[in-house]
Structures are given as structure tokens and as C-alpha cells.
Scaffold this motif. Structure first.
Motif, PDB file in Angstrom:
ATOM      1  N   ALA A 222      61.658  78.433  21.696  1.00 50.12           N
ATOM      2  CA  ALA A 222      60.390  79.051  21.262  1.00 50.12           C
ATOM      3  C   ALA A 222      60.437  79.414  19.781  1.00 50.12           C
ATOM      4  CB  ALA A 222      60.099  80.290  22.101  1.00 50.12           C
ATOM      5  N   ASN A 223      59.265  79.485  19.167  1.00 51.28           N
ATOM      6  CA  ASN A 223      59.184  79.830  17.751  1.00 51.28           C
ATOM      7  C   ASN A 223      59.590  81.264  17.471  1.00 51.28           C
ATOM      8  OD1 ASN A 223      57.870  77.319  17.469  1.00 51.28           O
ATOM      9  ND2 ASN A 223      56.863  78.103  15.643  1.00 51.28           N
ATOM     10  N   ALA A 224      59.221  82.171  18.353  1.00 51.32           N
ATOM     11  CA  ALA A 224      59.417  83.583  18.021  1.00 51.32           C
ATOM     12  C   ALA A 224      59.744  84.465  19.221  1.00 51.32           C
ATOM     13  CB  ALA A 224      58.173  84.132  17.331  1.00 51.32           C
ATOM     14  N   ARG A 225      59.517  83.973  20.425  1.00 52.83           N
ATOM     15  CA  ARG A 225      59.703  84.842  21.584  1.00 52.83           C
ATOM     16  C   ARG A 225      61.171  84.966  21.965  1.00 52.83           C
ATOM     17  NH1 ARG A 225      56.617  86.242  26.220  1.00 52.83           N
ATOM     18  NH2 ARG A 225      54.904  84.993  25.392  1.00 52.83           N
ATOM     19  N   SER A 226      61.621  86.195  22.162  1.00 51.82           N
ATOM     20  CA  SER A 226      62.905  86.405  22.814  1.00 51.82           C
ATOM     21  C   SER A 226      62.625  86.478  24.307  1.00 51.82           C
ATOM     22  CB  SER A 226      63.554  87.708  22.339  1.00 51.82           C
ATOM     23  OG  SER A 226      64.049  87.564  21.033  1.00 51.82           O
ATOM     24  N   PHE A 227      63.243  85.626  25.068  1.00 53.60           N
ATOM     25  CA  PHE A 227      63.076  85.700  26.526  1.00 53.60           C
ATOM     26  C   PHE A 227      63.917  86.858  27.060  1.00 53.60           C
ATOM     27  CE2 PHE A 227      61.432  81.547  25.758  1.00 53.60           C
ATOM     28  CZ  PHE A 227      60.535  81.313  26.792  1.00 53.60           C
ATOM     29  N   GLN A 228      63.384  87.540  28.052  1.00 56.66           N
ATOM     30  CA  GLN A 228      64.098  88.626  28.726  1.00 56.66           C
ATOM     31  C   GLN A 228      64.243  88.167  30.161  1.00 56.66           C
ATOM     32  OE1 GLN A 228      63.993  91.932  27.039  1.00 56.66           O
ATOM     33  NE2 GLN A 228      62.706  91.245  25.362  1.00 56.66           N
ATOM     34  N   LEU A 229      65.432  87.736  30.513  1.00 56.67           N
ATOM     35  CA  LEU A 229      65.608  87.028  31.772  1.00 56.67           C
ATOM     36  C   LEU A 229      66.433  87.841  32.751  1.00 56.67           C
ATOM     37  CD1 LEU A 229      66.491  83.637  30.090  1.00 56.67           C
ATOM     38  CD2 LEU A 229      64.271  84.267  31.051  1.00 56.67           C
ATOM     39  N   GLY A 230      66.183  87.584  34.017  1.00 56.02           N
ATOM     40  CA  GLY A 230      66.985  88.207  35.058  1.00 56.02           C
ATOM     41  C   GLY A 230      67.231  87.201  36.174  1.00 56.02           C
ATOM     42  N   LEU A 231      68.202  87.500  37.009  1.00 56.99           N
ATOM     43  CA  LEU A 231      68.526  86.627  38.135  1.00 56.99           C
ATOM     44  C   LEU A 231      68.138  87.320  39.432  1.00 56.99           C
ATOM     45  CD1 LEU A 231      72.123  85.439  37.084  1.00 56.99           C
ATOM     46  CD2 LEU A 231      69.912  84.322  36.624  1.00 56.99           C
ATOM     47  N   GLU A 232      67.565  86.539  40.339  1.00 53.80           N
ATOM     48  CA  GLU A 232      67.257  87.061  41.672  1.00 53.80           C
ATOM     49  C   GLU A 232      67.717  86.019  42.688  1.00 53.80           C
ATOM     50  OE1 GLU A 232      63.362  89.095  42.386  1.00 53.80           O
ATOM     51  OE2 GLU A 232      63.144  87.480  43.855  1.00 53.80           O
ATOM     52  N   GLY A 233      68.546  86.436  43.622  1.00 57.92           N
ATOM     53  CA  GLY A 233      69.063  85.479  44.603  1.00 57.92           C
ATOM     54  C   GLY A 233      70.158  84.587  44.025  1.00 57.92           C
ATOM     55  N   LEU A 234      70.576  84.907  42.836  1.00 58.28           N
ATOM     56  CA  LEU A 234      71.662  84.182  42.170  1.00 58.28           C
ATOM     57  C   LEU A 234      72.646  85.225  41.660  1.00 58.28           C
ATOM     58  CD1 LEU A 234      69.513  81.833  39.854  1.00 58.28           C
ATOM     59  CD2 LEU A 234      70.659  81.151  41.973  1.00 58.28           C
TER      60      LEU A 234
END
Ligand code: C2O
Ligand code: CU
Length: 462
Positions: A222-234
Motif C-alpha cells: 500500500a502507498n500509505a496504510r499500515s495494516f493492523q493484523l490479527g490471527l483468528e483460528g491460527l
């Protein structure tokens, strides 16, 4: 009428005729990477297709996969309307192959070609992307994954490369919003999209089995977005950042922040039950949704595996902090910032004139860009500690070309090796590296609208 030389004509005419211009029987022509416009179904099918700028007709472009120590050869063929060049993000590369228009090469003009040829010293997850007018060309889709494989296969069941992006789309037309360089984007958080995709798909779904072990290679394009990620079921462990192995796997517990251009390699075990769905979640401001869904189908096992071991380290010269020369980088400007003047083209100018010239940010009080004076000239092999101060109201993802660096913790401990580091607003970060790769290397914010409006400098080694 554009006049093409014979080689350009051959490359473009063959490609237009749909003939593969790849390393073929003759064994002379390298495989191509064709930059071209292409209509792609990016939105749900009740919308029309979106015109993207792609490599080989898709975005992400073709995955390039090579063994560690191997050689990448690609002929960039430019079939669209702007000059372009291709940067191999995160590779400790020969400077002449770094793909920076205006610094390491001229932009390849429409109809032209450029032959990239380099070796890849480090295993890991990398990517390639346009490096001319990047804030437009990357936003329009010109990027792909570059995977360098370890010599020995990991103890996993399978691997998935997941390229994350956000696109700014006008829903009325289904087309990419054409306001590149909008002053608001330049001076605030950058161009933030309204459609999130993984591998060019807004609803990517994969089938997995219970207790299957996957390696996920996540790339933020992405050009500017920081993704904020999480895991579910993993159940997951981070094993590499920006391609560089961590010394010990770190269990994922809470949100993973992946800034623009950063990568993370995860080892995950599927712990959701058959018939259920595991997810990579994206936490938005207001809502959380599934970035990637993993549908758990029959055929798994009942046994969990042991905690994964670390990836084999890449070969790096250890930085010596006691010997290090200290450099400073003060990042200023932007909306709500304190910049009142800056030096542009060697002359101190009030902020009004800086903004009129299209710049909103400065490094050490200067707006120099690619052609300006470097931040530093370094001897080859010099140890460097760079103190960065984000004196602005926005986060910035600082990327150094050609050389990996350690993030330095407060107690001077060497943190993980990276090529892109995120500084939150007001934050300070020290990094350290050995300047062992000769050449001119950009140091810039990978929020690409920021890079285009002042957040770019370079260091010169050797
Ligand atoms: Cu990923 Cu200067 O770039
Ligand atoms: Cu920035």
C-alpha cells in the motif's frame, strides 16, 4: 511518431502480438516483465473492471522466485504512457540494478526496455515495484512479490505469499481516483485507499486443514496504510521481518503492525475446527474484518507440531556500535507541523514558497530530493548509527535502499534487521548498519506521497 530502435521494436511488437518474449530456444533474450495497462475485475462483479497499471497484465505482477545466491534476469518492457523503472525492494543489490529513476538509471520511456540482472545474497520475502512517480505507479498496481528461497526447505505443509494493498477507487466509475499528488494526501497521512485487497482480491479465501502448518509471507504494497493484523483460528509465530530471519520465532499475540513496504513471515498452525473458518483480521478504526479467510476442510490431523525453529540466518557483517559514526535525521513538516522554512535547491525559503514548489516535508531542514546533497558520504565498511527524529504529526515508514539495518533498542541492544522502520508521530528511532554496499542509496519515507513531497534523501557509500 516515436522512433524506436530495433531492439525496442522487437520487444514491443512481439509482446503486442502476444508472443512470449522469454528466455527461449535462442537462450539470449531474458524473461520479460511487461509494464502495461490492463482492465482487471478488482471490485465485486456488479461493478465494471478497473484499469490498472500492471506487470504482465495483473497486479500483483508475476511472482519471481529464485534460490538464495541465484540470479534474477528480467527485461523490463515499458508499454504504457509514462517512463518507469523497477526497484527490487530489500535486496542488497548491485547499485546499478537498484532501479531508481533519476539516480541509478534513467526512466525507461514508453516503448523502451531495460535489462535487470543481479544476484540475491539473502533468502527472504521481498518485492519489486515501480520507482518513478511511485506515488502514482505503485498506487495503480505496478508491483509484485520477489521470493528468495532458503537452501533447505522448511518443515511446513505449504506456503502462501500474501500481498496486501489498499486502493483508492471512485465507486461511481470503478476507476482509480486520479488525484495523485493531492495536497491533502501529500501533507497528511498519505493516500489511504477505500478497497483492501490480498493478491488483488477483496475476498481472498483459501482452503486449509486442521493442524496444517503454513508459512505466510505478508507484503504491504500500500502507498500509505499500515495494516493492523490479527490471527483468528491460527496459532502463529513471526519468523522474519523484511525478509531477515529473527533469531528466535516470536509468538503472535495481539496486533501485527505492517507499515508500507514492510514484510513479515509467519509460521501458522491451523487450530480452527473442520467446517470453521480461520482469518487474518484487519483491525480498522471502526470495524474489524477478514483480510484473508481460511476455510478448514476435511483431511487434517489431530496432532499439533512442535514450536517452529528459527530460519537460518543470512550472512551479515555485525555492526559495531562503539566504532559507529553518528548521523542525525530530523523529519519535519506536514500539516500541524512546525516547519516554517526549509532549504530548497540550496536556498532558505519560507514555507509558502516550499509548498508552492510542491513540498511539505523536510529532512534536516532541507528539501533535496534525489539530486540534492546526500545525507552522508561514507567509507565502505564504515559503522553507522543514524538517529531519526519524527518531529511531525504523522507516522513515517523509513526505508534505506541496498543495506539492511538494525533497529536499536534503548539499552543499545541490536534489534531485528530490517529495511523499513516505522516511526510513529513524535517518535525517535536509532538504526545502525555497516555501509558495506557501495553506491548511492536512497533513504526515504515509504508513504509514497511523503517521499514525493520532500521526505527523500540518500547516502553515498565508497
Ligand atoms: Cu520500496 Cu525507494 O522503495
Ligand atoms: Cu512519511
Amino acid at each position: 511518431m516515436i522512433s524506436l530502435n530495433r531492439r525496442q521494436f522487437l520487444a514491443t511488437s512481439a509482446a503486442f502480438a502476444g508472443l512470449p518474449v522469454s528466455a527461449g530456444a535462442a537462450g539470449t533474450a531474458p524473461a520479460t516483465l511487461i509494464a502495461q495497462q490492463s482492465d482487471v475485475q478488482l471490485l465485486p462483479t456488479n461493478y465494471s473492471k478497473t484499469s490498472l497499471w500492471c506487470f504482465d497484465g495483473r497486479s500483483p505482477g508475476p511472482e519471481i522466485r529464485v534460490a538464495q545466491g541465484g540470479r534474477v534476469q528480467r527485461r523490463l518492457v515499458n508499454q504504457f504512457s509514462q517512463g518507469t523503472s523497477t526497484h527490487w525492494h530489500g535486496i542488497r543489490i548491485d547499485n546499478a540494478m537498484d532501479g531508481v529513476s533519476g539516480l541509478t538509471q534513467d526512466a525507461v520511456q514508453p516503448g523502451g526496455t531495460f535489462d535487470y540482472d543481479f544476484t540475491v545474497p539473502d533468502a527472504g520475502t521481498y518485492w519489486y515495484h515501480a520507482h518513478n512517480r511511485s506515488f502514482e505507479q505503485v498506487a495503480r498496481g505496478l508491483y509484485g512479490a520477489l521470493i528468495v528461497e532458503e537452501a533447505d526447505p522448511l518443515d511446513i505443509d505449504r506456503e502462501e505469499v500474501l500481498v496486501l494493498d489498499d486502493w483508492l477507487i471512485d465507486p461511481a466509475t470503478a476507476q482509480i481516483k486520479d488525484d495523485f499528488g493531492a495536497p491533502h494526501d501529500l501533507s497528511h497521512a498519505g493516500r489511504i485507499g477505500n478497497l483492501l485487497t490480498t493478491n488483488g482480491t477483496f475476498n481472498l479465501g483459501l482452503s486449509v486443514r486442521k493442524n496444517e502448518r503454513l508459512r505466510l509471507r505478508l507484503i504491504n504494497a500500500a502507498n500509505a496504510r499500515s495494516f493492523q493484523l490479527g490471527l483468528e483460528g491460527l496459532d502463529g509465530w513471526a519468523v522474519a521481518l523484511d525478509g531477515m530471519p529473527l533469531t528466535t520465532p516470536v509468538r503472535v499475540n495481539g496486533a501485527i503492525i505492517l507499515a508500507p513496504a514492510q514484510r513479515i513471515d509467519l509460521i501458522v498452525d491451523v487450530v480452527a475446527d473442520v467446517g470453521g473458518t480461520a482469518h487474518i483480521l484487519q483491525f480498522g478504526r471502526e470495524d474489524t474484518f477478514s483480510q484473508v479467510a481460511f476455510e478448514v476442510v476435511e483431511g487434517g490431523t489431530t496432532n499439533r507440531r512442535n514450536v517452529p525453529s528459527a530460519l537460518p540466518p543470512n550472512d551479515h557483517r555485525m555492526v559495531d556500535l562503539k566504532e559507529a559514526t553518528t548521523l542525525s535525521l530530523s523529519m519535519e513538516g506536514g500539516a500541524m507541523g512546525r516547519m516554517r522554512s526549509a532549504s530548497l535547491g540550496g536556498e532558505l525559503k519560507p514555507i509558502g514558497e516550499i509548498v508552492d514548489a510542491g513540498f511539505f516535508w523536510s529532512f534536516n531542514g532541507r528539501v533535496d530530493g534525489i539530486e540534492g546533497d546526500p545525507l552522508a558520504r561514507l567509507e565502505r565498511g564504515q559503522n553507522v548509527r543514524l538517529k531519526m527524529v519524527n518531529d511531525t504529526a504523522f507516522p513515517h515508514a523509513m526505508h534505506l535502499h541496498g543495506i539492511h539495518f538494525h533497529e536499536i533498542a534503548e539499552d543499545d541492544a541490536l534489534g531485528p534487521l530490517r529495511d523499513t522502520t516505522l516511526l510513529e508521530r513524535g517518535q525517535t528511532r536509532d538504526i545502525a548498519f555497516v555501509a558495506d554496499n557501495p553506491g548511492q542509496w536512497l533513504l526515504h519515507c515509504h508513504m509514497l506521497s511523503h517521499a514525493a513531497s520532500g521526505m527523500m534523501t540518500k547516502i553515498v557509500v565508497g
